[in-house]
Design a protein around this motif. Structure first.
Motif, PDB file in Angstrom:
ATOM      1  N   PHE A   1       0.834  -1.203   0.000  1.00 24.91           N
ATOM      2  CA  PHE A   1       0.000   0.000   0.000  1.00 24.91           C
ATOM      3  C   PHE A   1       0.869   1.255   0.000  1.00 24.91           C
ATOM      4  O   PHE A   1       0.648   2.169  -0.791  1.00 24.91           O
ATOM      5  CB  PHE A   1      -0.929  -0.001   1.215  1.00 24.91           C
ATOM      6  CG  PHE A   1      -1.738   1.250   1.348  1.00 24.91           C
ATOM      7  CD1 PHE A   1      -2.881   1.431   0.596  1.00 24.91           C
ATOM      8  CD2 PHE A   1      -1.342   2.258   2.212  1.00 24.91           C
ATOM      9  CE1 PHE A   1      -3.621   2.602   0.702  1.00 24.91           C
ATOM     10  CE2 PHE A   1      -2.076   3.424   2.331  1.00 24.91           C
ATOM     11  CZ  PHE A   1      -3.216   3.597   1.570  1.00 24.91           C
TER      12      PHE A   1
ATOM     13  N   SER B   1       2.653   1.627  -3.380  1.00 27.36           N
ATOM     14  CA  SER B   1       1.874   1.670  -4.609  1.00 27.36           C
ATOM     15  C   SER B   1       0.702   2.644  -4.600  1.00 27.36           C
ATOM     16  O   SER B   1       0.388   3.232  -5.632  1.00 27.36           O
ATOM     17  CB  SER B   1       1.321   0.274  -4.915  1.00 27.36           C
ATOM     18  OG  SER B   1       2.363  -0.644  -5.032  1.00 27.36           O
ATOM     19  N   TYR B   2       0.028   2.785  -3.473  1.00 26.97           N
ATOM     20  CA  TYR B   2      -1.235   3.521  -3.468  1.00 26.97           C
ATOM     21  C   TYR B   2      -1.214   4.811  -2.665  1.00 26.97           C
ATOM     22  O   TYR B   2      -2.032   5.694  -2.904  1.00 26.97           O
ATOM     23  CB  TYR B   2      -2.360   2.631  -2.941  1.00 26.97           C
ATOM     24  CG  TYR B   2      -2.521   1.367  -3.751  1.00 26.97           C
ATOM     25  CD1 TYR B   2      -3.052   1.408  -5.031  1.00 26.97           C
ATOM     26  CD2 TYR B   2      -2.122   0.139  -3.243  1.00 26.97           C
ATOM     27  CE1 TYR B   2      -3.181   0.254  -5.789  1.00 26.97           C
ATOM     28  CE2 TYR B   2      -2.255  -1.023  -3.989  1.00 26.97           C
ATOM     29  CZ  TYR B   2      -2.783  -0.953  -5.256  1.00 26.97           C
ATOM     30  OH  TYR B   2      -2.909  -2.087  -6.003  1.00 26.97           O
TER      31      TYR B   2
ATOM     32  N   LYS C   1      -0.192   8.491  -1.180  1.00 31.10           N
ATOM     33  CA  LYS C   1       0.383   9.717  -1.738  1.00 31.10           C
ATOM     34  C   LYS C   1       1.861   9.737  -1.391  1.00 31.10           C
ATOM     35  O   LYS C   1       2.275   9.268  -0.339  1.00 31.10           O
ATOM     36  CB  LYS C   1      -0.301  10.946  -1.133  1.00 31.10           C
ATOM     37  CG  LYS C   1      -1.773  11.054  -1.457  1.00 31.10           C
ATOM     38  CD  LYS C   1      -1.978  11.603  -2.836  1.00 31.10           C
ATOM     39  CE  LYS C   1      -3.468  11.853  -3.053  1.00 31.10           C
ATOM     40  NZ  LYS C   1      -3.789  12.034  -4.431  1.00 31.10           N
TER      41      LYS C   1
ATOM     42  N   ASN D   1      -0.884   7.003   7.037  1.00 32.29           N
ATOM     43  CA  ASN D   1      -1.166   6.050   5.970  1.00 32.29           C
ATOM     44  C   ASN D   1      -1.562   4.683   6.505  1.00 32.29           C
ATOM     45  O   ASN D   1      -2.284   3.953   5.840  1.00 32.29           O
ATOM     46  CB  ASN D   1       0.014   5.957   5.005  1.00 32.29           C
ATOM     47  CG  ASN D   1       0.004   7.107   4.039  1.00 32.29           C
ATOM     48  OD1 ASN D   1      -0.922   7.257   3.254  1.00 32.29           O
ATOM     49  ND2 ASN D   1       1.004   7.961   4.125  1.00 32.29           N
TER      50      ASN D   1
ATOM     51  N   PHE E   1      -4.847   2.803   5.286  1.00 26.43           N
ATOM     52  CA  PHE E   1      -4.823   1.380   4.932  1.00 26.43           C
ATOM     53  C   PHE E   1      -5.807   0.590   5.788  1.00 26.43           C
ATOM     54  O   PHE E   1      -6.587  -0.217   5.282  1.00 26.43           O
ATOM     55  CB  PHE E   1      -3.406   0.830   5.103  1.00 26.43           C
ATOM     56  CG  PHE E   1      -3.316  -0.663   4.977  1.00 26.43           C
ATOM     57  CD1 PHE E   1      -3.284  -1.259   3.731  1.00 26.43           C
ATOM     58  CD2 PHE E   1      -3.279  -1.471   6.102  1.00 26.43           C
ATOM     59  CE1 PHE E   1      -3.215  -2.645   3.611  1.00 26.43           C
ATOM     60  CE2 PHE E   1      -3.207  -2.847   5.993  1.00 26.43           C
ATOM     61  CZ  PHE E   1      -3.178  -3.436   4.747  1.00 26.43           C
TER      62      PHE E   1
ATOM     63  N   ARG F   1      -9.471   1.206   4.842  1.00 30.80           N
ATOM     64  CA  ARG F   1      -9.828   0.577   3.562  1.00 30.80           C
ATOM     65  C   ARG F   1      -9.832  -0.944   3.658  1.00 30.80           C
ATOM     66  O   ARG F   1     -10.750  -1.599   3.182  1.00 30.80           O
ATOM     67  CB  ARG F   1      -8.846   0.994   2.470  1.00 30.80           C
ATOM     68  CG  ARG F   1      -9.002   2.413   2.027  1.00 30.80           C
ATOM     69  CD  ARG F   1      -8.028   2.719   0.930  1.00 30.80           C
ATOM     70  NE  ARG F   1      -8.188   4.075   0.459  1.00 30.80           N
ATOM     71  CZ  ARG F   1      -7.486   4.582  -0.528  1.00 30.80           C
ATOM     72  NH1 ARG F   1      -6.578   3.846  -1.144  1.00 30.80           N
ATOM     73  NH2 ARG F   1      -7.682   5.822  -0.902  1.00 30.80           N
TER      74      ARG F   1
ATOM     75  N   ARG G   1      -9.237   9.702   3.235  1.00 36.73           N
ATOM     76  CA  ARG G   1      -9.075   9.410   1.813  1.00 36.73           C
ATOM     77  C   ARG G   1      -7.782   9.989   1.312  1.00 36.73           C
ATOM     78  O   ARG G   1      -7.332  11.031   1.739  1.00 36.73           O
ATOM     79  CB  ARG G   1     -10.237   9.991   1.006  1.00 36.73           C
ATOM     80  CG  ARG G   1     -11.517   9.304   1.336  1.00 36.73           C
ATOM     81  CD  ARG G   1     -12.605   9.776   0.426  1.00 36.73           C
ATOM     82  NE  ARG G   1     -13.834   9.124   0.832  1.00 36.73           N
ATOM     83  CZ  ARG G   1     -14.999   9.488   0.427  1.00 36.73           C
ATOM     84  NH1 ARG G   1     -15.127  10.483  -0.418  1.00 36.73           N
ATOM     85  NH2 ARG G   1     -16.071   8.852   0.823  1.00 36.73           N
TER      86      ARG G   1
END
Length: 141
Positions: A58, A61-62, A64, A122, A126, A129, A140
């Motif tokens: 995460f 890759s995802y 910011k 983060n 994670f 989600r 978000r």
């Protein structure tokens, strides 16, 4: 004739118990590679250890990129997120105690630095989600 049947059954049994002979099975579960993140500062005597399969993927890759949010932004978000998380730890009948295990000691008066605040924020993104949890503070990206 009777002995040949017994010998044949014994040979079949031994053959069936043999090795798989060439099947390659993975040595570990896919996606469960080392996903331990340790955040520490010995001078302040604190340590955060995140053991969560998929968190490194995460972050890489995802999430910011580092520098996208300011440190003060991350500190403010973390203050509210940690507060709500700790409230849920104290309510095991309302919230899943397998998800909310330990209190997080986050003191807003301590400068943990950008990296700690970035990874903690983060992790909450994670966590929300991955486990479909909603916090009152939007997480978000």
């Amino acid at each position: 004739m009777k002995n040949f049947i017994y010998i044949g059954l014994l040979a079949l049994f031994i053959y069936s118990c043999g090795s798989s002979g060439g099947k390659n099975f993975p040595s570990d579960v896919a996606g469960a590679e080392n996903d331990t993140v340790r955040i520490a500062n010995d001078s302040l005597e604190y340590e955060i250890i995140i053991i969560e399969p998929g968190f490194n993927l995460f972050i890489n890759s995802y999430a910011k990129p580092r520098g996208y949010h300011s440190q003060s932004y991350l500190e403010n978000k973390n203050q509210f997120l940690v507060s709500e998380y700790n409230q849920r730890v104290g309510q095991p009948l309302t919230y899943n105690p397998d998800l909310y295990i330990n209190h997080i000691n986050y003191d807003r008066n301590i400068d943990y630095g950008y990296e700690v605040n970035y990874l903690l924020y983060n992790y909450f993104v994670f966590f929300s989600r991955h486990y479909n949890q909603r916090f009152s503070v939007p997480t978000r990206i």
